[in-house]
Design an enzyme around this catalytic site. Sequence first.
Site, short mmCIF file in Angstrom:
data_model
loop_
_atom_site.label_atom_id
_atom_site.label_comp_id
_atom_site.label_asym_id
_atom_site.label_seq_id
_atom_site.Cartn_x
_atom_site.Cartn_y
_atom_site.Cartn_z
N ARG A 1 0.81 -1.22 0.00
CA ARG A 1 0.00 0.00 0.00
C ARG A 1 0.85 1.28 0.00
NH1 ARG A 1 -3.05 -3.95 2.10
NH2 ARG A 1 -1.05 -4.47 2.98
N THR A 2 1.79 1.35 0.96
CA THR A 2 2.51 2.62 1.11
C THR A 2 3.36 2.91 -0.11
OG1 THR A 2 2.54 2.17 3.47
CG2 THR A 2 3.98 3.93 2.71
N LYS B 1 24.30 -5.77 -1.28
CA LYS B 1 25.75 -5.97 -1.30
C LYS B 1 26.41 -5.31 -0.09
CE LYS B 1 25.78 -5.85 -6.35
NZ LYS B 1 26.12 -5.00 -7.49
N ARG C 1 11.32 4.10 3.82
CA ARG C 1 10.91 3.14 4.85
C ARG C 1 12.12 2.32 5.23
NH1 ARG C 1 5.81 -0.79 4.75
NH2 ARG C 1 4.91 1.21 5.36
N HIS D 1 4.88 6.33 11.54
CA HIS D 1 4.40 6.14 10.17
C HIS D 1 3.38 7.26 9.93
CE1 HIS D 1 3.34 4.39 6.48
NE2 HIS D 1 2.89 3.20 6.85
N1 ASP Z 1 1.61 -1.41 6.80
C1 ASP Z 1 1.78 -0.93 8.14
C2 ASP Z 1 3.23 -0.59 8.42
O1 ASP Z 1 4.03 -0.57 7.53
C3 ASP Z 1 1.21 -1.84 9.14
C4 ASP Z 1 1.82 -3.20 9.25
O2 ASP Z 1 2.78 -3.53 8.59
O3 ASP Z 1 1.28 -3.97 10.05
O4 ASP Z 1 3.59 -0.31 9.54
#
Ligand code: ASP
Length: 331
Positions: free
Chosen positions: A72-73, A100, A122, A150
Site C-alpha cells: 500500500r505505502t 551488497k 521506509r 508512520h
Molecule cells: N503497513 C503498516 C506498516 O508498515 C502496518 C503493518 O505492517 O502492520 O507499519
Amino acid sequence: MGEIRVMRDDLHPPRSSERRHLLSIADVTRDDVERLLATARSFARSLEREMKKLPTLRGRTVVNVFYESSTRTSSSFELAAKRLSADTMSIKASGSAVDKGESLKDTALTLGAYDPDVIVIRHPQIGAAKFVARVTKAHVVNAGDGKHQHPTQALLDLYTLQDEFGRLDGLHVAIVGDVLHSRVARSLIQALALVDARVTVVGPPPLIPRGIEAMECETSTDIAAIGAADVVYVLRMQQERMQEGANYVPSLREYTARWGITHERLRAGQKVMHPGPMNRGVEIDPRVADAADALIETQVRAGLVTRMAVLYDLLTTGPVGVNVQSLHEVA
Ligand code: ASP
C-alpha cells in the site's frame, strides 16, 4: 473547516522554500493536519475526473526507497507522485546495492546526488528518515521507521475517519492488538490526540507498552472495552518484530480467541479499520474484513490522496487547497 482557494499562479511548480520534512506526527500541529486533509479532499475531487493527472509537480523528482516490504505505502506514494506529474523512481532494498552491504548513508548520498526534491523512505531502524534528512538536501517523508512512526498512515486514517463521520473531535477509537511493535499505533494515537479524539488501547498486557497512557489514551486488556468505541482499529500481529523466544501471547490461536475481532464482539454499525496487511483469521475475522462496516478499502483510497497532499505541501510554501476548476484549466 473552511476551504482555502489558491490562484492559478500557485499551481505552477512551487518556488523553493525552507526545506521541510514529514518525519513524525509529533512535529505537526492541528493546523497542519487540517491543511493537509483539506488539500487531500481537493485532490480526491480532482481524481473523479476522467483525466486524473495534474501538472502541479511537473519537473520535480520523488525518490521512494523501501528497505522493508510494502504494498500500500510504496504503491500509493509512487502513484501520488505520478498523479502530480513528478518524475518518480522507486528503489527496493532487495535487488539493490543494499544487498551488497551498502550502508544507509552511502545509499542516501548516492540518491541525493540526483538532487531529488523528495525522498520517501521506509527502513527498519528508528530514526532512519531523520538521518536521511540530515545527509541529503531533499525533503524527506518517513514512510515507516521501525516501530517508531508512520505519519502518512496516521494522516490517511484521520482522512478516512473524517470522511466517514464528518468530524474528528470527540470520536472514540479503540486500537486493538500488537501496540508494542506498531508504528501505526504510535503515530495514530498522537494524531487522534491532536484532533481531540478519544483513544482506548486494547490488547494482551505484554503487547501494551508500559507508560503508553502518557500519550493521552486509556488502556484495557479486556476486549469488551471496544464496546463503547465508534471505531475499532485492528492492528496486525507483527511477528517479524517480535523478539525470538519472547512469549507475548501463549499462541496465535489463543490471541484470536481472546482478542480477535469477530462480528459477535462488535456492536451493530461499529466501524472497523486496519492498516494492512491483514492476517485474516488471526486479528480479524474474514467476515468482518469484508463487511460493509469495514473502512479498509476507504483507507487505501485515502492513502493516495493524502500522500498527494503531503508531497504537494512539502514542496509549496503556504497553506494550500486546490481549486479543481483552475487545475483543469492549467492542465
Ligand atoms: N503497513 C503498516 C506498516 O508498515 C502496518 C503493518 O505492517 O502492520 O507499519
